[in-house]
Design a protein around this motif. Structure first.
Motif, PDB file in Angstrom:
ATOM      1  N   LYS A  55     -13.061  12.315 -19.917  1.00 17.86           N
ATOM      2  CA  LYS A  55     -13.383  13.645 -19.398  1.00 17.86           C
ATOM      3  C   LYS A  55     -13.648  13.594 -17.899  1.00 17.86           C
ATOM      4  O   LYS A  55     -13.644  14.611 -17.239  1.00 17.86           O
ATOM      5  N   ASN A  90     -21.840  15.888 -29.961  1.00 15.67           N
ATOM      6  CA  ASN A  90     -21.922  16.749 -31.133  1.00 15.67           C
ATOM      7  C   ASN A  90     -23.133  16.289 -31.960  1.00 15.67           C
ATOM      8  O   ASN A  90     -23.274  15.114 -32.273  1.00 15.67           O
ATOM      9  N   GLN A 145     -13.327  11.689 -32.148  1.00 16.24           N
ATOM     10  CA  GLN A 145     -12.795  12.767 -32.990  1.00 16.24           C
ATOM     11  C   GLN A 145     -11.826  12.171 -33.998  1.00 16.24           C
ATOM     12  O   GLN A 145     -11.067  11.258 -33.672  1.00 16.24           O
ATOM     13  N   THR A 176     -16.098  15.367 -35.697  1.00 17.72           N
ATOM     14  CA  THR A 176     -16.385  14.835 -34.372  1.00 17.72           C
ATOM     15  C   THR A 176     -17.752  14.196 -34.401  1.00 17.72           C
ATOM     16  O   THR A 176     -18.694  14.749 -34.979  1.00 17.72           O
ATOM     17  N   THR A 201     -19.830  21.795 -25.602  1.00 18.25           N
ATOM     18  CA  THR A 201     -19.138  20.503 -25.713  1.00 18.25           C
ATOM     19  C   THR A 201     -19.425  19.589 -24.515  1.00 18.25           C
ATOM     20  O   THR A 201     -18.749  18.606 -24.303  1.00 18.25           O
ATOM     21  N   GLU A 210     -17.305   9.957 -27.183  1.00 17.16           N
ATOM     22  CA  GLU A 210     -17.070  10.966 -28.217  1.00 17.16           C
ATOM     23  C   GLU A 210     -15.955  10.459 -29.119  1.00 17.16           C
ATOM     24  O   GLU A 210     -14.967   9.902 -28.612  1.00 17.16           O
ATOM     25  N   LYS A 269     -22.326  22.119 -36.082  1.00 19.84           N
ATOM     26  CA  LYS A 269     -21.455  22.876 -36.992  1.00 19.84           C
ATOM     27  C   LYS A 269     -22.295  23.519 -38.079  1.00 19.84           C
ATOM     28  O   LYS A 269     -23.117  22.845 -38.708  1.00 19.84           O
ATOM     29  N   CYS A 312     -24.724  23.265 -24.542  1.00 18.55           N
ATOM     30  CA  CYS A 312     -24.135  21.946 -24.290  1.00 18.55           C
ATOM     31  C   CYS A 312     -23.820  21.175 -25.560  1.00 18.55           C
ATOM     32  O   CYS A 312     -23.077  20.195 -25.522  1.00 18.55           O
ATOM     33  N   HIS A 313     -24.431  21.562 -26.678  1.00 18.61           N
ATOM     34  CA  HIS A 313     -24.276  20.773 -27.910  1.00 18.61           C
ATOM     35  C   HIS A 313     -23.718  21.623 -29.044  1.00 18.61           C
ATOM     36  O   HIS A 313     -24.133  22.764 -29.229  1.00 18.61           O
ATOM     37  N   THR A 314     -22.804  21.026 -29.808  1.00 19.96           N
ATOM     38  CA  THR A 314     -22.301  21.681 -31.007  1.00 19.96           C
ATOM     39  C   THR A 314     -23.099  21.235 -32.211  1.00 19.96           C
ATOM     40  O   THR A 314     -23.413  20.051 -32.353  1.00 19.96           O
TER      41      THR A 314
END
Ligand code: HEC
Ligand SMILES: [Cu+2]
Length: 346
Positions: free
Chosen positions: A173, A287, A146, A153, A283, A144, A275, A271-273
């Motif tokens: 993570k 993304n 950011q 992201t 998260t 990931e 926007k 589970c997925h963003t």
């Protein structure tokens, strides 16, 4: 042979030539492997060039040592061997020789230490104040990225501008991963509960990405935990950040609209963003806001195209063994809607 002078000369010259050919063959094999996508011989950042320079000095010294030792071993073995009328020659103790062969390695180590320590001190300096800040987070088995100052992201594809320092904070993570872009920077561990840092200044923009790889064994799909670094002219990078910081392009076709509804109905949103799609704020996975603009999926295991997206959704573990996205047993109808929706997330 009578140990004639010409016999000795033939042994010495023959041994030197044989060893030179061997050394040269090994050197050529290495040089030939230099031009591969994950090479460290062709650096594309200021810091990777320092590492390569230190490496080349060590590589050449190692070649000289290899040649000298192999040649001397061969010559002595042939010249002083036991044969009829001649017993093998034995030496016991020779202070002068011992001092010389202790001093030579000391000098070699000192020669290697100078560029090594200077590269370490250069790369461990604090990054310049205007460096682009990136937080890279390792997940089993994807990356990931950011950009805290730009509010964006993304996953598995890191974009950076050429000529500007990039300061990367490394996190994890779950387990220990390692961030490694052979032509640019690394390897530095990504640890759970601890932040590491590295920075690099890319010197060469190019259309094709630099290949990168997790370099610390992290579980079943470690070998598939790759990423790509796109080094772009500043203007292209700025355009990319603008489009990537924006909300997803809203679906326009009926099928893509149905896909967005399916994305919620199938639980992808947990589970997925995405926007701009308020429901999608998970998260656990990458993304997906601009998933349609990425070139690969599954952290670089396959190209992103409609067939591969469909294969992935139908059975992620088929594309990437061990992938932590569950097989959701989606119907053909659900796949028909989801694929155009995901592709349209530009
Ligand atoms: C339980 C959490 C979870 C659910 C539910 C889930 N995913 Fe995923 N998804 C993941 C994880 C984790 C990955 C990363 C896998 C990897 O690369 O190893 C992923 C990866 C992906 C990718 C590839 C992204 C990339 O850039 O590589 C796509 C596309 C995707 N998911 C779509 C979906 C869709 C569509 C749904 C619903 C049908 C869904 N996911 C449901 C966890 C989930
Ligand atoms: Cu790994």
């Amino acid at each position: 042979m009578g140990s004639s002078r010409s016999g000795r000369a033939a042994i010495i010259i023959g041994s030197l030539v044989a060893t030179a050919i061997l050394t040269w063959a090994i050197f050529v094999a290495f040089a030939d492997s230099a031009n591969t996508p994950q090479t460290t011989f062709i650096p594309a950042s200021v810091q990777a060039a320092l590492v390569r320079d230190a490496y080349m000095i060590i590589f050449i010294l190692a070649g000289v040592v290899f040649f000298a030792i192999m040649a001397v071993t061969l010559i002595f073995t042939l010249l002083y061997r036991e044969r009829p009328g001649q017993t093998a020659l034995q030496f016991h103790g020779n202070s002068k020789l011992e001092v010389v062969w202790t001093l030579i390695p000391v000098i070699i180590v000192v020669i290697m230490a100078v560029p090594t320590f200077s590269a370490i001190s250069e790369t461990s300096k604090a990054p310049p104040a205007d460096a682009l800040k990136v937080v890279a987070i390792g997940h089993q088995w994807w990356f990931e990225f950011q950009y805290p100052e730009l509010g964006l992201t993304t996953a598995n594809e890191l974009h950076v501008p050429v000529g500007r320092a990039v300061s990367v904070t490394l996190e994890s993570k779950d387990v220990i991963h390692s961030f490694w872009v052979p032509q640019l920077s690394g390897k530095v561990d990504m640890m759970p509960g601890h932040r590491n840092h590295l920075w690099f200044t890319p010197t060469q923009a190019r259309p094709e990405p630099y290949l990168a790889q997790c370099a610390e064994f992290c579980g079943i799909s470690h070998a598939n935990m790759r990423f790509r670094v796109f080094v772009r002219p500043a203007a292209d990078f700025d355009a990319w950040t603008k489009s990537t910081a924006a909300d997803r392009t809203a679906p326009t076709t009926d099928i893509a609209k149905a896909g967005e509804a399916q994305f919620a109905a199938s639980g992808c949103v947990g589970c997925h963003t995405v926007k701009g799609n308020a429901a999608a704020a998970g998260t656990v996975g990458p993304n997906l806001t601009h998933f349609g603009s990425r070139t690969t999926l599954g952290s670089g295991v396959v190209d992103s195209n409609p067939q591969n997206i469909r294969k992935w959704l139908a059975n992620p573990q088929n594309v990437k063994p061990g992938a932590l996205m569950p097989n959701l047993n989606l119907s053909q109808d659900a796949l028909d809607k989801l694929v155009p929706y995901l592709e349209g997330l530009k």
